[in-house]
Write an enzyme that holds these catalytic residues in place. Structure first.
Site, PDB file in Angstrom:
ATOM      1  N   TYR A 163      -6.076  -0.607  -7.078  1.00  0.00           N
ATOM      2  CA  TYR A 163      -5.437  -1.851  -6.599  1.00  0.00           C
ATOM      3  C   TYR A 163      -4.779  -1.684  -5.226  1.00  0.00           C
ATOM      4  O   TYR A 163      -4.584  -0.579  -4.772  1.00  0.00           O
ATOM      5  CB  TYR A 163      -4.528  -2.487  -7.641  1.00  0.00           C
ATOM      6  N   GLU A 164      -4.516  -2.795  -4.586  1.00  0.00           N
ATOM      7  CA  GLU A 164      -4.059  -2.804  -3.179  1.00  0.00           C
ATOM      8  C   GLU A 164      -5.058  -2.114  -2.261  1.00  0.00           C
ATOM      9  O   GLU A 164      -4.677  -1.507  -1.258  1.00  0.00           O
ATOM     10  CB  GLU A 164      -2.677  -2.170  -3.029  1.00  0.00           C
ATOM     11  N   GLY A 165      -6.336  -2.252  -2.561  1.00  0.00           N
ATOM     12  CA  GLY A 165      -7.376  -1.646  -1.731  1.00  0.00           C
ATOM     13  C   GLY A 165      -7.786  -0.295  -2.289  1.00  0.00           C
ATOM     14  O   GLY A 165      -6.989   0.636  -2.327  1.00  0.00           O
TER      15      GLY A 165
ATOM     16  N   GLN B  84      -9.192   2.210   1.931  1.00  0.00           N
ATOM     17  CA  GLN B  84      -8.260   3.007   2.740  1.00  0.00           C
ATOM     18  C   GLN B  84      -9.041   3.917   3.688  1.00  0.00           C
ATOM     19  O   GLN B  84      -8.669   4.103   4.853  1.00  0.00           O
ATOM     20  CB  GLN B  84      -7.347   3.859   1.846  1.00  0.00           C
TER      21      GLN B  84
ATOM     22  N   ARG C 172       0.819  -1.213   0.000  1.00  0.00           N
ATOM     23  CA  ARG C 172       0.000   0.000   0.000  1.00  0.00           C
ATOM     24  C   ARG C 172       0.853   1.264   0.000  1.00  0.00           C
ATOM     25  O   ARG C 172       0.573   2.219  -0.721  1.00  0.00           O
ATOM     26  CB  ARG C 172      -0.956  -0.025   1.200  1.00  0.00           C
TER      27      ARG C 172
END
Lengths: 597, 597
Positions: free
Chosen positions: B438-440, B445, B297
């Site tokens: 991507y990655e949340g 977040q 992240r």
């Protein structure tokens, strides 16, 4: 991928309740625009948009327009789509009956054009540019020019283009170099034009280019520019196609989006010189071009609305279908779509409320154009013209910037699927990105608003609009209730803040052009955000009244009230930030020495 | 198209003055990180980024990665570029020397990774994912697993991937279905994974997939998920390549951007089942995955910074070269670039100030990670861990959203040329768009920030950060002068407004998960905007002190002060609007009945 469903209910509401279709239809010349006719036209246009244009959008993007051996081919289906518009007389909705048009107001044309652009923006650019050429010919053409070109352009038998940009001269028309040398009654044009939308194609038997160029003894700068009609094929006075003119497509641009729309580099006069006919008088080219451009700017503002609506429908459809996780605070049994996740809903509400604000602003702007052209009462006509002038840069600048923002939210709502081209959300994001650039960048709209619409009359037109807003805010506050109360208070606060910004601009920026230009785009964003909130407040007042009086469609009005309230609470606060930013940061914009950037 | 020039001066400033490289280098284990070594490493990395990676960016976008007959090929030059990184030991900068790494802090790795992503984000994803796999193995691997995989992954001889997403389970890990059935000491994995970055390629002799799957008797939901090592090729304990494992690339996605990066659909176990080795203990898969994810992240947050820096350099170069029109207020003779048009300058200043704010935030976040891992003082360690936890979602969410915004401004500065793919600005806009997903996603977040970082400790960590900001604001106000005065006042106001938002969230949203989730992304944007302003205020204090003490590079510090002042005046006012919006609009987010959307 979701299909496109024309939002006819909201269109009818805005036409009737916010843009004043009744009053516009009562203007001389618009007798045809009866409610029944308008209604059936919109329904029919909706069918065409949904069934004939929308399905071609994604395939057209993948296929693109191509230049092979000097011939430009457009995507499959484009020819049928254009034929459908031509056969139905759709290109001539807002043009005089004497040239084959329907003689209806621009206001009635607005939802139709909105639908074309939502359904397939890359395709809809073709009729949009033709309408620009028609406007120039209607205003500046000689009788002979009108007789030759207008019937064919109004029907759509031929298409039209605008030729401004040259490689060394983007937004700066003063730097144009294309030359037009007298040759008998005509001229010979030589030069290269870039970014010519639908500059070449095989969809119609002829293309009528309107081209800015200089005559040999013309004064320098924009005062020496004239406008010329340059047909792709020369014709006789009866319009029969003759020899190929000396204008050729050299290449098509490889663009981020609107792949279906051929953006041409056109070379005029590689051989004997392209034959061109002066229109609008010598050295009056820029004036003529602005006639086309003001319409085109509103049309591009509408594209911002259109693409946002399409992106919204795509995202809403996905959010309903996509089952994933358990939304925060969700107590119902079973699985539910991500539409019930609060942040997805926040994005959808942001899209919905801004789209409805944009639709109202766009249609009100077109109504002002109709009033400016057709109101027989001189005072009313002048008032409408003032409003049209003020709203045009705001509509163009704010609706396109908002369109890009909302198309991006549309991608976001899809998560990872939004990044995959087949899903369709990414195309709207790519297509939208051109709208803040062509027909004058947002900075150019900002400068137009700042210098010509705010500072020139010392804020009078803007203050007139703010006074109208005061009234609406007062009405909302007086009627009260939790929804109208918040809407009224939010609007009143935003108007007061805007007056601060305006006062500072008139005091500090008026004598300092660099300062005014530095504040121009933030002020445009401020005005767009504010005018959008004003239109939704008007919509909320109408909706409250309808609900109080009893209605068959309470859901529509309830939704409208909630949407307006969301905008007032979530979006209007930006006016304060923009005011702050204008007042304290404008003199810092140029503060850093350029080499230190 | 401009080339990429590593912004080494600002990197060195942030490392030394804002992220505390001295203190980090003094932590046990980082003895190698002497100023001289760091300096020469950054210089050398800059050469590689500029000369080896950046020139491949645009060609790699045009060429893309391709799947033909079951073989994935990456763009021309990718192999040489990866070899360059492997030969120089660049994949192991922040990894222990015992596995072939350089043993340097993450903070030193930060500018290096920033450069890779600025130069060529589609390429740099490959080493980035490998670093994620290394982190998981370092933390959870058995000694045998470490001995087999780490040396080869740390050097870059092999690469690694993360396998989370399945078609029915995007952000919702609880819905994973991939199965891992025990088979002797190992497991047999069956299932399909999508969106696997560098999921297949021929760049290295092996690929180590880290795969989330369920064992047959595992509990439902995320508590039943385990993590498995699934190599593309099976090996013996010495790492010699053996049989092909039963994992295959079924297709590559057709994406909006990062075309050079192969995004694979991987099918595990079409035949006998892919051999997988449990890592981190049964049912601890999600915990393991989060170890990789927190690093990932921050790395993706950095991509927001990186792509913005590249877009800025591209736009600044164009704005200097492109001569057009006469800027408002321009009095000098002759023509000048559009860089001197106030609105272009406003866009460039917005880019520059936000980029410098992001760089400070990203590096400070990595320094917190180093402190959390390596500080021997328990209190300091805990404090650093708290800061890393708080800053990670802000950095990921705000820097990526800002990256998309700034890449779009980069397109806008180019006008029509920005929309033409060959110019290069459009690629940054397309590439940037994945980073908020991507990655949340940003919503994930936001929820992390809201629920785990704000509400769980009742605002304690956030208040700690706000108290630090108070101090900086006071210092700036006390030192005074027009620049620091404005910066101090702006920060103090923004902090006070943030406290209002926090108080409302703790009072009203804490007991109401839907309300908290509705406010999550606006609060994340608020915190990002604020923390960015805080970092620039810190930078301004340092710069003022340097100028007062006398310096060889006054231009750098003068620019830094002006840039910080611009941010405080132009960007920080958004905190007020976001506070307003959070407090009055959060309960309207879900107010409209879903069918009425």
């Amino acid at each position: 991928m979701t299909t496109y469903l024309p939002p006819l209910d909201d269109m009818r509401f805005v036409l009737a309740e916010l843009a004043g279709l009744d009053q516009i239809a009562a203007l001389p010349g618009f007798e045809e625009a009866t409610p029944d006719l308008v209604d059936s036209i919109l329904t029919e246009a909706g069918h065409i948009a949904e069934q004939a244009l929308a399905p071609l959008n994604a395939p057209g993007d993948r296929q693109g327009s191509k230049l092979v051996d000097g011939v430009v081919t457009t995507p499959e289906g484009w020819q049928d789509a254009l034929n459908t518009l031509t056969e139905g007389g759709w290109n001539g909705v807002a043009f005089p009956a004497e040239f084959g048009g329907m003689g209806l107001p621009n206001l009635v044309n607005a939802p139709i054009q909105e639908m074309w652009h939502s359904a397939n923006m890359a395709f809809a650019l073709c009729p949009m540019l033709t309408q620009g050429a028609v406007n120039a010919l209607l205003t500046y053409g000689t009788d002979a020019q009108k007789a030759l070109y207008l019937p064919r352009l109004v029907t759509g038998e031929w298409t039209g283009t605008m030729n401004l940009t040259e490689p060394q001269a983007g937004s700066d028309l003063a730097a144009l170099r294309s030359m037009a040398t007298p040759d008998g009654d005509a001229y010979r044009i030589k030069g290269q034009k870039i970014f010519i939308t639908y500059g070449d194609h095989e969809l119609t038997s002829n293309i009528i280019h309107l081209v800015l160029a200089r005559t040999p003894d013309a004064p320098p700068g924009i005062k020496g520019i004239s406008l010329f009609i340059v047909p792709k094929f020369l014709t006789n006075d009866a319009g029969e196609i003759g020899a190929r003119n000396d204008v050729h497509c050299v290449s098509l641009e490889h663009k981020l989006g609107i792949h279906g729309s051929p953006t041409a580099v056109l070379s005029f006069g590689d051989h004997e010189g392209a034959v061109g006919y002066l229109i609008g008088g010598l050295h009056r080219g820029v004036e003529c071009m602005f006639t086309m451009m003001n319409h085109a700017r509103l049309s591009v503002g509408m594209q911002g609305l259109s693409i946002a609506e399409r992106a919204y429908q795509q995202a809403r459809g996905y959010a309903r279908e996509r089952i994933q996780g358990k939304p925060a605070g969700w107590t119902a049994d079973g699985k539910t779509g991500i539409v019930n996740h609060p942040d997805v809903r926040r994005m959808l509400m942001t899209m919905k409320s801004k789209i409805e604000a944009m639709r109202a602003l766009v249609y009100v702007s077109w109504a002002a154009i109709d009033g400016a052209h057709s109101n027989p009462d001189a005072e009313q006509q002048a008032k409408a013209a003032l409003m049209a002038d003020l709203l045009t840069p705001i509509t163009k600048g704010w609706c396109t910037e908002t369109g890009v923002e909302l198309a991006s939210l549309g991608v976001q709502i899809h998560g990872g699927m939004g990044y995959i081209e087949e899903t369709g959300a990414a195309q709207h994001f790519r297509d939208a990105r051109i709208t803040t650039i062509y027909e004058g960048t947002t900075a150019i709209q900002g400068n137009d608003l700042m210098f010509r619409k705010l500072l020139r009359d010392k804020g009078a037109a803007v203050e007139g609009l703010l006074a109208d807003m005061d009234q609406v805010a007062r009405q909302a506050t007086t009627l009260g209730g939790p929804q109208l109360g918040l809407i009224g208070a939010g609007l009143a606060t935003a108007v007061a803040q805007t007056r601060q910004a305006v006062k500072w601009l008139l005091d500090a920026a008026a004598p300092n052009a660099a300062l005014a230009a530095a504040a121009a785009v933030p002020f445009l964003r401020l005005m767009g955000t504010l005018v959008g909130g004003y239109q939704l407040a008007r919509a909320a007042l109408v909706s409250q009244a309808k609900l109080a009086a009893g209605t068959d469609t309470p859901d529509f009005y309830t939704a409208k009230l909630t949407t307006a309230q969301f905008y007032a609470a979530s979006i209007l606060p930006e006016v304060a930030a923009l005011t702050q930013s204008i007042v304290i940061s404008s003199d810092l914009v140029m503060a850093l020495d350029e080499p230190l950037l």
